[in-house]
Design a protein around this motif. Sequence first.
Motif, PDB file in Angstrom:
ATOM      1  N   ARG A  26       0.835  -1.184   0.000  1.00 22.18           N
ATOM      2  CA  ARG A  26       0.000   0.000   0.000  1.00 22.18           C
ATOM      3  C   ARG A  26       0.875   1.240   0.000  1.00 22.18           C
TER       4      ARG A  26
ATOM      5  N   SER B 155       0.765   5.517   0.615  1.00 25.24           N
ATOM      6  CA  SER B 155       0.005   6.554   1.298  1.00 25.24           C
ATOM      7  C   SER B 155       0.791   7.866   1.266  1.00 25.24           C
TER       8      SER B 155
ATOM      9  N   ASP C  87      -4.507   7.346  -0.122  1.00 27.66           N
ATOM     10  CA  ASP C  87      -4.138   5.939  -0.011  1.00 27.66           C
ATOM     11  C   ASP C  87      -4.334   5.255  -1.353  1.00 27.66           C
TER      12      ASP C  87
ATOM     13  N   GLY D 200      -3.907   1.293  -3.104  1.00 25.10           N
ATOM     14  CA  GLY D 200      -3.656  -0.135  -2.935  1.00 25.10           C
ATOM     15  C   GLY D 200      -3.042  -0.726  -4.191  1.00 25.10           C
TER      16      GLY D 200
END
Length: 507
Positions: A276, A278, A287, A289
Amino acid sequence: MRPVFLVLFLTFTLLAFSAGHILPGVAEGESREQKVWATVGSSAILPCHLSPRKMWKNWKQVPVKTSVLWKRHGASAHQEPHMVLEVGYSGLRKTALPMRPRVSVQDSALRNGNFSLRINPVRSEDAGLYEAQVAYDTKVQSCQVELGVVTVTLSPSSPVVENEQLLLSCNSSHQASLVETCWFHNECPVPTSGTFCSSHGGLSILRPAMSDAGSWCCQLRYSDNEIISATYNLQILGFDGPTNPVVYAAAGSAADLPCTLSYLPSAFGINVVTARWSRLAGGHLQDWGIPQNSSSKSFPLQLPAVGPGDAGQYHCAVSVGSKTISRDVTLAVVTVTPSIQGPVSEGSHLLLICSLTHRQGHERFQWKHLDAAPTNSKLAVANSRNLEGHTSQTGPTLEIPRVSQKDTGIWECSVYGPEGRLGAVQYELQITGAQISSPPTIFSGQVTFGLTLTLFFLLTVCVLALALQKRARSPPFPALEGMVAVTVPNKKEVEENQKEKIQQTEC
């Protein structure tokens, strides 16, 4: 002189005879002990070579009845030896259950009198005294080999992740007292200070980095002057590249932020991997993924078009099994700001300012005039080109005191660091104007005056042309313009009138 010669002759004869009948690991009438050291996890060969000349007359042919029995003696004298491996006369093999299938002998080597025992992999409990008994015909010969085991342990167990404290321990099965332990990394002595701490044969690494991976060797010195060493290949799961990477991108271009592991997680038997990204911007947490892919070690963040607002620090976190490792990546955006917004007039004083967000302090700037070929975008990532023959200037600000047509085209600002070129941005300079010899204000006045004069001249010509055309169409005697047109009779009507007049006269 003759007795001395006779003694020397007998001595060399006995040595030659002995060398032909007793090889290493062979005893003539009694066993001779050897010692072999091996590291846990590696393979060990316990040698036993019996002379073919002693065993049979024709050394190319093994006796029909030949067997070998490997036994291991107990830790104390009252313990009976137990069987490890046995190869019978018929070739039938028997192996002790705890050591199956880690022990073996080579059939092809038996024909040459090689009855060595191979243990793979070695375990710490394998240390001890081993004895081989080779029976052929009615004779029996034996070899004794002591196996010493060196153990290098890692805590916590693999995989070791970057910046996670670890402990390397080294010990052996030697019975003497340990005097000193020395550690080597890639054949270089390790100082026991800073991030390395040594105590009781162990080495602690407080914050292991990727540079700490590789071959580690421990050297144990005992009170009986026995020196034992073992190696361990340390693998650290971390990230490739520099510790704090910085990505330089031109405003308006795409940017890829790297997040690449040093090893494939599957190499450690791990199949669950998630990543991930951020970023904290303006008090809000963004954020992203990344799709799970255990067969890949790269998890980049792809930004399609970046601007100064996208610059900053991004955080990449990768979960490998039960452990999570992370790193920060900085995005620095390169932009060009002109002192004149919009079209630039010829003769103007122009400044092109190359700015960089999140400077590290070691960057330097260089301007180059590439060519006049137009580009699709005003700001784009620069491709490598042959810049020979083009003007260049160092520094973030490019000053053009008097803009001219030769300055038209693409100007490139490159950012350099100690490792070379880091990034670049391009700016297309477009100039308005037609004449180079006159200033823009005078040039525009001349254009206005010329256009006005031309229009006046064309208007005068048109008026004169119309006047001349009207005069050319006028008759030569203006007084005839008011006369009434008279109808002229045709020939037939005249003849009829004349006939009527003749008839009237005759009457």
